[in-house]
Design a protein around this motif. Sequence first.
Motif, mmCIF file in Angstrom:
data_model
loop_
_atom_site.group_PDB
_atom_site.id
_atom_site.type_symbol
_atom_site.label_atom_id
_atom_site.label_comp_id
_atom_site.label_asym_id
_atom_site.label_seq_id
_atom_site.Cartn_x
_atom_site.Cartn_y
_atom_site.Cartn_z
ATOM 1 N N GLU A 35 0.834 -1.208 0.000
ATOM 2 C CA GLU A 35 0.000 0.000 0.000
ATOM 3 C C GLU A 35 0.862 1.249 0.000
ATOM 4 O OE1 GLU A 35 -3.331 2.020 2.905
ATOM 5 O OE2 GLU A 35 -3.295 -0.171 2.709
ATOM 6 N N SER A 36 1.977 1.148 0.715
ATOM 7 C CA SER A 36 2.921 2.262 0.720
ATOM 8 C C SER A 36 4.329 1.717 0.913
ATOM 9 C CB SER A 36 2.593 3.246 1.848
ATOM 10 O OG SER A 36 3.539 4.292 1.898
ATOM 11 N N ILE A 37 5.245 2.093 0.030
ATOM 12 C CA ILE A 37 6.652 1.725 0.170
ATOM 13 C C ILE A 37 7.415 3.001 0.511
ATOM 14 C CG2 ILE A 37 8.704 0.845 -0.994
ATOM 15 C CD1 ILE A 37 6.885 -0.886 -2.729
ATOM 16 N N THR A 38 8.061 2.993 1.674
ATOM 17 C CA THR A 38 8.768 4.191 2.147
ATOM 18 C C THR A 38 10.279 4.028 2.123
ATOM 19 O OG1 THR A 38 8.568 3.416 4.430
ATOM 20 C CG2 THR A 38 6.819 4.871 3.594
ATOM 21 N N ASP A 39 10.753 2.868 1.686
ATOM 22 C CA ASP A 39 12.194 2.654 1.608
ATOM 23 C C ASP A 39 12.811 3.597 0.571
ATOM 24 O OD1 ASP A 39 12.568 0.130 3.312
ATOM 25 O OD2 ASP A 39 10.955 -0.445 1.957
ATOM 26 N N PRO A 40 14.124 3.824 0.686
ATOM 27 C CA PRO A 40 14.781 4.702 -0.289
ATOM 28 C C PRO A 40 14.860 4.060 -1.672
ATOM 29 C CG PRO A 40 16.394 3.691 1.172
ATOM 30 C CD PRO A 40 15.045 3.340 1.729
ATOM 31 N N ALA A 41 14.999 4.893 -2.670
ATOM 32 C CA ALA A 41 15.113 4.421 -4.050
ATOM 33 C C ALA A 41 15.931 5.410 -4.856
ATOM 34 C CB ALA A 41 13.735 4.256 -4.677
ATOM 35 N N ASP A 42 16.588 4.899 -5.880
ATOM 36 C CA ASP A 42 17.354 5.779 -6.770
ATOM 37 C C ASP A 42 16.438 6.672 -7.594
ATOM 38 O OD1 ASP A 42 19.779 4.736 -5.896
ATOM 39 O OD2 ASP A 42 19.790 3.157 -7.419
ATOM 40 N N GLY A 43 15.215 6.200 -7.827
ATOM 41 C CA GLY A 43 14.275 6.996 -8.604
ATOM 42 C C GLY A 43 12.845 6.721 -8.176
ATOM 43 N N GLU A 44 11.993 7.702 -8.355
ATOM 44 C CA GLU A 44 10.571 7.546 -8.062
ATOM 45 C C GLU A 44 9.749 8.078 -9.220
ATOM 46 O OE1 GLU A 44 9.140 9.188 -4.439
ATOM 47 O OE2 GLU A 44 10.282 7.835 -3.151
ATOM 48 N N ILE A 45 8.664 7.394 -9.508
ATOM 49 C CA ILE A 45 7.681 7.861 -10.478
ATOM 50 C C ILE A 45 6.353 7.969 -9.745
ATOM 51 C CG2 ILE A 45 6.346 7.251 -12.535
ATOM 52 C CD1 ILE A 45 8.868 5.951 -13.657
ATOM 53 N N HIS A 46 5.773 9.135 -9.773
ATOM 54 C CA HIS A 46 4.492 9.360 -9.100
ATOM 55 C C HIS A 46 3.378 9.178 -10.133
ATOM 56 C CE1 HIS A 46 6.185 10.730 -5.261
ATOM 57 N NE2 HIS A 46 7.198 11.158 -6.024
ATOM 58 N N ALA A 47 2.582 8.137 -9.907
ATOM 59 C CA ALA A 47 1.563 7.736 -10.879
ATOM 60 C C ALA A 47 0.153 8.023 -10.382
ATOM 61 C CB ALA A 47 1.706 6.247 -11.189
ATOM 62 N N GLY A 48 0.010 8.907 -9.431
ATOM 63 C CA GLY A 48 -1.296 9.202 -8.858
ATOM 64 C C GLY A 48 -2.327 9.558 -9.923
ATOM 65 N N GLY A 49 -3.475 8.892 -9.879
ATOM 66 C CA GLY A 49 -4.541 9.155 -10.838
ATOM 67 C C GLY A 49 -4.399 8.431 -12.150
ATOM 68 N N GLN A 50 -3.285 7.741 -12.367
ATOM 69 C CA GLN A 50 -3.072 7.023 -13.619
ATOM 70 C C GLN A 50 -3.178 5.515 -13.406
ATOM 71 O OE1 GLN A 50 -0.024 8.559 -16.404
ATOM 72 N NE2 GLN A 50 0.683 9.855 -14.723
ATOM 73 N N TYR A 51 -3.492 4.827 -14.499
ATOM 74 C CA TYR A 51 -3.433 3.368 -14.494
ATOM 75 C C TYR A 51 -1.990 2.921 -14.731
ATOM 76 C CZ TYR A 51 -8.552 3.091 -14.912
ATOM 77 O OH TYR A 51 -9.904 3.183 -14.698
ATOM 78 N N VAL A 52 -1.569 1.908 -13.992
ATOM 79 C CA VAL A 52 -0.281 1.261 -14.222
ATOM 80 C C VAL A 52 -0.578 -0.149 -14.715
ATOM 81 C CG1 VAL A 52 1.903 0.525 -13.215
ATOM 82 C CG2 VAL A 52 0.788 2.615 -12.389
#
Length: 461
Positions: A35-52
Amino acid sequence: MKYDLIIKGGNVVFSDQVKKVDIGVRNGKIAAMAESITDPADGEIHAGGQYVLPGMVDAHVHMNEPGRTEWEGFVTGTQALAAGGTTCYIDMPLNVLPATVDRASFRLKREAAKGKNYIDYAFYGGLVPGNLDQLEELVEEGAVAFKCFMATCGSDLPGDFKNVDDHTLYEGMKKLAELGQVLAIHAENAVITDRLGEEMEKQGRTSAEDYTASRPVFTEVDAVKRALYFAKETGCMLHFVHISSAEAVEEIVKARNGGQDVTIESCPHYFTITAAQFAAIGPAAKCSPPLRNEEEQKKLWKKLIEGKIDIVASDHSPCPTDLKQNPANNMFEAWGGISGCQNSVDLLFDEAVLKRGVPPARFARMIAANPAKRFNIPNKGTIAIAKDADFILIDSGQSYIVQKDDLFYKHKHSPYIGRKINCRITKTIVRGNLVYDVNRGFIGEPIGQFITHKKTPHMAN
């Protein structure tokens, strides 16, 4: 845990549901979903409101390289595929020169593809008169399936693809059954369609309507029934490509219900362009089987909505624009093939999901999970832990009009130019790598890898 990439807040389309989750990617694979991943990442893509969605596995593409690279090639073709939401495709054995019908031609194509594909790829082998003894070596080289034409095809050029006769079809099915291979079939009755076309041309009947009339529904159904009977006798697994009629769908479903191993493919153009629109658009919309009338199209939609069509593929079949010209007003002379892979996903998502209420999960199965399963590409097609991190993002809040200058094909013609599509692919990700962004274009160099049935799922360039 640190991730290479996290996709956050999207409406993730699984094979059975849509759920809002975050996705964590490591080493090109899906490593976590929560439901939520809070670990660090080299990159993030915010897909709010979109279908994946899982990236499309397009099981029907003609790249034409080598031999006809001036028609289309791996670079431009896979740019169009990537921009259209495809992350893996299977290239047909025809329209290349030489056709991919033996070990040497397979290796030639594979060598030509190195370093040029923006997305992952696999190859069909061909079944043609005279190559029964080469089928096994094509399997050894890595062909994921085989293709034949029951309709007339090819040219007089040396090495061009040829359609099968009934004896080659029967013997080829026997051999492929022994090898455990799927045979993909272009099913039209060659004798009747050829003669009807000849008679119409002699009578000066050369319009779009005449071309369509020369390839009636029953010629598709007849070929389907004959191929099914041969397959029942031989035990061959079948896949019917670009089925255009509800009657053909029902014949195949009946055979499947009777125990035959057979799948059905259709294409976006059969659901989105009618024969009357073909007459208005012109040669850019010519294909075979031809586009059907509105009544037939509604019947085909009914079959898709009922879940009877397994796979949707583009049948991207490009050519130079001059071959789509029609100076003599003779539709029989124009090249028959549609440049359409850049709009396979968004166009059909609009028409099927947004307008007709097809569940997004079923849509994802048709474009991704089912072709990956049918053609034994196990790392593709679904969003699940340990699968390849292949995704597309679709924004159903955006709409746009297809413009010629936005197309990435080598030759920028398409029957969809001028058409409004009520959603947009915003990002395409292949094995965790962002390869296309609607605002930034293509990211980096081609990273596509060759896929084979062999033990190693991916073989590096």
